[in-house]
Design a protein around this motif. Structure first.
Motif, PDB file in Angstrom:
ATOM      1  N   GLY A  62      34.244 -25.724 -19.389  1.00 61.39           N
ATOM      2  CA  GLY A  62      35.366 -26.539 -18.927  1.00 61.39           C
ATOM      3  C   GLY A  62      34.999 -27.979 -18.641  1.00 61.39           C
ATOM      4  N   TYR A  63      33.723 -28.346 -18.824  1.00 67.61           N
ATOM      5  CA  TYR A  63      33.246 -29.713 -18.572  1.00 67.61           C
ATOM      6  C   TYR A  63      32.501 -30.208 -19.811  1.00 67.61           C
ATOM      7  CZ  TYR A  63      34.510 -29.082 -13.676  1.00 67.61           C
ATOM      8  OH  TYR A  63      35.199 -28.886 -12.513  1.00 67.61           O
ATOM      9  N   PRO A  64      33.257 -30.523 -20.882  1.00 69.14           N
ATOM     10  CA  PRO A  64      32.611 -30.856 -22.156  1.00 69.14           C
ATOM     11  C   PRO A  64      31.680 -32.057 -22.085  1.00 69.14           C
ATOM     12  CG  PRO A  64      34.990 -31.255 -22.229  1.00 69.14           C
ATOM     13  CD  PRO A  64      34.719 -30.516 -20.972  1.00 69.14           C
ATOM     14  N   ALA A  65      31.862 -32.920 -21.086  1.00 68.65           N
ATOM     15  CA  ALA A  65      30.983 -34.090 -20.981  1.00 68.65           C
ATOM     16  C   ALA A  65      29.693 -33.785 -20.220  1.00 68.65           C
ATOM     17  CB  ALA A  65      31.727 -35.237 -20.299  1.00 68.65           C
ATOM     18  N   SER A  66      29.574 -32.575 -19.680  1.00 70.79           N
ATOM     19  CA  SER A  66      28.400 -32.239 -18.857  1.00 70.79           C
ATOM     20  C   SER A  66      27.476 -31.297 -19.612  1.00 70.79           C
ATOM     21  CB  SER A  66      28.840 -31.561 -17.553  1.00 70.79           C
ATOM     22  OG  SER A  66      29.651 -32.417 -16.786  1.00 70.79           O
ATOM     23  N   PRO A  67      26.308 -31.795 -20.079  1.00 73.20           N
ATOM     24  CA  PRO A  67      25.374 -30.921 -20.781  1.00 73.20           C
ATOM     25  C   PRO A  67      24.795 -29.872 -19.830  1.00 73.20           C
ATOM     26  CG  PRO A  67      24.377 -33.061 -20.385  1.00 73.20           C
ATOM     27  CD  PRO A  67      25.809 -33.176 -19.942  1.00 73.20           C
ATOM     28  N   LEU A  68      24.436 -28.719 -20.375  1.00 75.85           N
ATOM     29  CA  LEU A  68      23.818 -27.678 -19.569  1.00 75.85           C
ATOM     30  C   LEU A  68      22.407 -28.127 -19.177  1.00 75.85           C
ATOM     31  CD1 LEU A  68      25.382 -24.979 -19.186  1.00 75.85           C
ATOM     32  CD2 LEU A  68      23.610 -23.892 -20.553  1.00 75.85           C
ATOM     33  N   PRO A  69      21.996 -27.925 -17.928  1.00 78.06           N
ATOM     34  CA  PRO A  69      20.598 -28.220 -17.576  1.00 78.06           C
ATOM     35  C   PRO A  69      19.696 -27.176 -18.220  1.00 78.06           C
ATOM     36  CG  PRO A  69      21.668 -27.116 -15.747  1.00 78.06           C
ATOM     37  CD  PRO A  69      22.744 -27.349 -16.784  1.00 78.06           C
ATOM     38  N   SER A  70      18.434 -27.520 -18.426  1.00 76.20           N
ATOM     39  CA  SER A  70      17.499 -26.533 -18.974  1.00 76.20           C
ATOM     40  C   SER A  70      17.128 -25.523 -17.896  1.00 76.20           C
ATOM     41  CB  SER A  70      16.238 -27.231 -19.479  1.00 76.20           C
ATOM     42  OG  SER A  70      15.461 -27.675 -18.377  1.00 76.20           O
ATOM     43  N   ILE A  71      16.661 -24.364 -18.337  1.00 76.72           N
ATOM     44  CA  ILE A  71      16.208 -23.336 -17.387  1.00 76.72           C
ATOM     45  C   ILE A  71      15.059 -23.886 -16.543  1.00 76.72           C
ATOM     46  CG2 ILE A  71      15.070 -21.087 -17.238  1.00 76.72           C
ATOM     47  CD1 ILE A  71      16.685 -20.247 -19.718  1.00 76.72           C
ATOM     48  N   GLU A  72      14.166 -24.623 -17.181  1.00 72.75           N
ATOM     49  CA  GLU A  72      13.018 -25.183 -16.457  1.00 72.75           C
ATOM     50  C   GLU A  72      13.485 -26.136 -15.349  1.00 72.75           C
ATOM     51  OE1 GLU A  72      13.280 -24.840 -19.710  1.00 72.75           O
ATOM     52  OE2 GLU A  72      11.373 -24.240 -20.613  1.00 72.75           O
ATOM     53  N   THR A  73      14.493 -26.952 -15.649  1.00 71.95           N
ATOM     54  CA  THR A  73      15.023 -27.883 -14.647  1.00 71.95           C
ATOM     55  C   THR A  73      15.647 -27.127 -13.482  1.00 71.95           C
ATOM     56  OG1 THR A  73      15.470 -29.479 -16.391  1.00 71.95           O
ATOM     57  CG2 THR A  73      16.625 -29.819 -14.312  1.00 71.95           C
ATOM     58  N   VAL A  74      16.384 -26.073 -13.798  1.00 71.42           N
ATOM     59  CA  VAL A  74      17.009 -25.280 -12.732  1.00 71.42           C
ATOM     60  C   VAL A  74      15.932 -24.625 -11.860  1.00 71.42           C
ATOM     61  CG1 VAL A  74      18.420 -23.228 -12.280  1.00 71.42           C
ATOM     62  CG2 VAL A  74      19.162 -24.920 -13.978  1.00 71.42           C
ATOM     63  N   ILE A  75      14.884 -24.125 -12.485  1.00 67.66           N
ATOM     64  CA  ILE A  75      13.801 -23.496 -11.705  1.00 67.66           C
ATOM     65  C   ILE A  75      13.153 -24.528 -10.778  1.00 67.66           C
ATOM     66  CG2 ILE A  75      11.487 -22.453 -11.847  1.00 67.66           C
ATOM     67  CD1 ILE A  75      12.451 -21.069 -14.458  1.00 67.66           C
ATOM     68  N   ALA A  76      12.805 -25.676 -11.329  1.00 67.16           N
ATOM     69  CA  ALA A  76      12.115 -26.692 -10.519  1.00 67.16           C
ATOM     70  C   ALA A  76      12.996 -27.154  -9.358  1.00 67.16           C
ATOM     71  CB  ALA A  76      11.730 -27.882 -11.401  1.00 67.16           C
ATOM     72  N   GLN A  77      14.265 -27.369  -9.636  1.00 62.46           N
ATOM     73  CA  GLN A  77      15.157 -27.879  -8.596  1.00 62.46           C
ATOM     74  C   GLN A  77      15.470 -26.803  -7.551  1.00 62.46           C
ATOM     75  OE1 GLN A  77      15.835 -30.394  -6.845  1.00 62.46           O
ATOM     76  NE2 GLN A  77      16.682 -31.627  -8.520  1.00 62.46           N
ATOM     77  N   THR A  78      15.612 -25.567  -7.987  1.00 57.91           N
ATOM     78  CA  THR A  78      15.871 -24.481  -7.029  1.00 57.91           C
ATOM     79  C   THR A  78      14.689 -24.333  -6.069  1.00 57.91           C
ATOM     80  OG1 THR A  78      17.247 -23.351  -8.664  1.00 57.91           O
ATOM     81  CG2 THR A  78      16.436 -22.025  -6.820  1.00 57.91           C
TER      82      THR A  78
END
Lengths: 339, 339
Positions: free
Chosen positions: A259-275
Motif C-alpha cells: 500500500g506504500y508504492p514509494a516505500s522500498p522494503l528494508p533488507s532483512i539485514e537492516t531489520v536485524i541490525a535495527q531491531t
C-alpha cells in the motif's frame, strides 16, 4: 481479558471481494478451525473461507454462540450494508465479536438488537483501562518476538507456528496476541495498535508478564520499524516485550511496502541490525534466531529454492513455518538454545 | 483546534510541592507571560510561578477568562483536594483548561459546576476525531524537529526559541505544539502522546501540513528514541513530521533517564545517528543542524564552558537557546541554510 474467549462461532464475510481484507476469517479458519462451524456471506461477496455456508439459525443449532466479523473494510468501519445481517444475528441468538476500531455499540441498530435479544457486543480491539506507563525493568522468563520487513506478511502465523511447535516439543510456552485476529484465536491478548501511544510499551509489558525462568512467551509482532505509519507501534511493542530472541518475517516477492508504492522494503539485514540496536534499550541480550519466509502460494520446489537462497545468504536458520520440515525444526532448535 | 486558543488566564498550582510537576505553569509564564494575570495556590503548595496571587474573582476582574491547571499530579489525575477550588473557579465565571489524560467532565462536581455556571471544560489533551493513517508521502515546506537524549530537558523551549528566533529574522515560521503545555502556549496543536498508536504518524502529518516552499514548521519533539516507555511516540512523531532538519536537546548534568535509574542516557552522537537512520524512512534528506544544551541554573561562566566543550566535540553548532548570544545565532543560521 477472559471475556474475549469465544467458543464456537460463525464467520461473517460481509460483502468482501478482496481476499486481503478477510484475514481475520482466514486466521480463525487456519488456527481455530475446530471452533468455526461455518461462514455467512452477503450476496455481493466473492471471497470465501471455504467453510460450510450457514444461516445464523443453522449456526446456533450447531452450537455457535457468536458471529465473528471476519473481514475488515477499508477504513476500519462497519458498512451500513452489513448492519441488517448483524442485527439479525443478534436476534438469532448469537453474540457479535468485532476487531474493528469502531465500537459495535456505536451503531444504534446493533445496540438496540443487543438489548432486545440479550446478546453481547464484544469489541476485542478495546484495550483494558488503566494500562501503566512502561517501567523498562527486566522480567523473568524468556520472550520471542516476531518482527517483519513489512505489515501483513506472516508475523502472526509465525508466532502461532512457533508456539505450537515449541509446545509439541514439550516446552512451557504461551502465544501472546497483539492484534484482533490473534486475540480471537487465543481468547486473550492486547490490541496494541488501539492503545494510546504513551502506554504502548506499558501494554506490552503487562501482555507478557514475569514468568518462570523456563517459560517462553511467543509474542505476535505488529508493523515494521521501517513503516511510515506504524513504526511507532512496532518500537513500543519491541521495548515493552524486551525479547531475548526475535524472528524476522519476510515475503520474498515484496519489493515495496504494502500500500506504500514509494516505500522500498528494508533488507532483512537492516531489520536485524535495527531491531538489535533499538531492542537493546530494554534487553541487552536481544538476538536474532532466524528468518521466517512467507512462501504461501509458491510451488514446493520454488519455495524450497527460495528458502535455500536466503539460508545461503544469512547466518540464521531460514524456514517457512507453514511448510514445516527440517528447516522449521532448525528454527525451533534456535528458539530453544539458551544464550 | 481553535477551541484550544485561550485568552488571559489564572494559573492554578494546586498543592504542588515538586517544581518538576509545575512545568505547564512555568511554560505559560515563560512563553505567554502577557496572558497570565496571576496564580492561585492551595495552602499546601510550596511551589510558585512567581506571579501575583489572585482569587478567581480578582483574576476575572483583570480580564481572565480561564483557570489553567498548571501542574500535573503523579499519575496524571485530578486529586480530590483540587475539586472544590476548580468548581469555585467555574462559579466565579472562569473556564477550566486542563492538559491531563483524565477528562474534566469525568468529574461529576466539575460537570455540574460547568452546567450551573455556563462555563466550559476544555481538555487540550483530547485528540481530534478521525485522524488518518499516515501516508508517508513528502509534503512541501520545510520542517525542523527537536529531539532529545531524554524526556523533560528542553525540547519544547528549544522549539519555541527557534520559532521566535527565526520569526525575528523575518522567516515564515510556525511553532507546532505536540504536548499539553505547548498547545496552551500556541493555542493549537496535537496532543501526540494521547493519540491511539496506529494514528500517531498520521497525527504528526496533519499537525504539520503541506506549506509554501519557504515556510518552516518548528515541531516540538516528545520523548526519546531510547526511552523504554515513550520511544514509540518519538518514532511515530519523527516519521509523520518527516523533518528536513533536527536539533538534539540534551542536559549535560543527566547521566540516566529521568525516573529510570537503570537506563543510561544515550550519547548525542548515538541519538543523531539513530534519528537519521530512522528518519530517512520518510525524508532521505534529514540531517542534524545543531545541539541545544540545557544549562538552566548554571553560572554563566560554567554554562559557557560546558557549551564550548560540546562544541569542540561535535561538528554542529551548540547553544543554550535560553541564553541566546552568538552561539544561538549560529544555530539559527544552520536552521536557515538550505541543503
Amino acid at each position: 481479558m477472559d471475556n474475549r474467549a469465544i467458543g464456537r462461532c460463525l464467520l461473517f464475510l460481509g460483502d468482501v471481494t478482496e481476499p486481503g481484507f478477510a484475514k481475520t476469517a482466514f486466521g480463525l479458519r487456519d488456527w481455530a478451525r475446530e471452533r468455526c462451524v461455518g461462514e455467512l456471506r452477503l450476496p455481493q461477496a466473492t471471497v470465501s473461507a471455504g467453510l460450510p455456508q450457514l444461516t445464523c439459525e443453522q449456526a446456533a443449532a450447531q452450537g455457535a454462540s457468536a458471529l465473528v466479523i471476519g473481514v475488515a473494510a477499508p477504513g476500519g468501519g462497519i458498512p451500513d450494508a452489513w448492519v441488517p445481517a448483524l442485527a439479525a444475528a443478534l436476534d438469532a441468538g448469537l453474540d457479535i465479536v468485532s476487531g474493528m476500531h469502531v465500537r459495535l455499540d456505536a451503531l444504534p441498530a446493533l445496540r438496540e438488537a443487543a438489548a432486545r435479544s440479550g446478546r453481547r457486543l464484544v469489541d476485542v480491539r478495546t484495550p483494558p483501562a488503566d494500562i501503566p506507563i512502561a517501567t523498562g525493568l527486566p522480567r523473568s522468563g524468556r520472550r520471542i518476538l516476531t518482527v517483519g520487513t513489512d505489515c501483513a506478511l506472516g508475523k502472526k502465523y509465525t508466532a502461532l507456528a512457533l508456539s505450537r511447535g515449541l509446545a509439541a516439543r514439550g516446552a512451557d510456552v504461551s502465544f501472546r496476541a497483539t492484534g484482533q485476529t490473534g486475540i480471537m484465536i487465543a481468547g486473550s491478548g492486547m490490541p496494541i495498535d488501539a492503545v494510546v501511544s504513551d502506554f504502548v510499551a506499558g501494554a506490552a509489558e503487562i501482555l507478557s508478564p514475569a514468568a518462570a525462568p523456563g517459560h517462553v512467551d511467543v509474542i505476535e509482532g505488529q508493523g515494521s520499524l521501517f513503516h511510515p505509519a506504524f513504526a511507532g507501534v512496532s518500537l513500543g511493542l519491541l521495548h515493552g516485550s524486551q525479547p531475548d530472541m526475535f524472528v524476522v518475517c519476510h515475503d520474498p516477492r515484496r519489493d515495496h511496502l504494502l500500500g506504500y508504492p514509494a516505500s522500498p522494503l528494508p533488507s532483512i539485514e537492516t531489520v536485524i541490525a535495527q531491531t538489535i540496536a533499538l531492542g537493546r534499550v530494554t534487553n541487552p541480550a536481544i538476538h536474532c534466531v532466524g528468518v521466517a519466509l512467507n512462501t504461501g502460494g509458491m510451488d514446493a520446489a520454488v519455495a524450497e529454492a527460495e528458502i535455500a537462497a536466503y539460508a545461503a545468504r544469512l547466518p540464521y536458520p531460514v524456514a517457512d513455518p507453514m511448510r514445516g520440515g527440517p528447516a522449521f525444526e532448525r528454527l525451533l532448535d534456535a528458539c530453544q538454545e539458551t544464550s
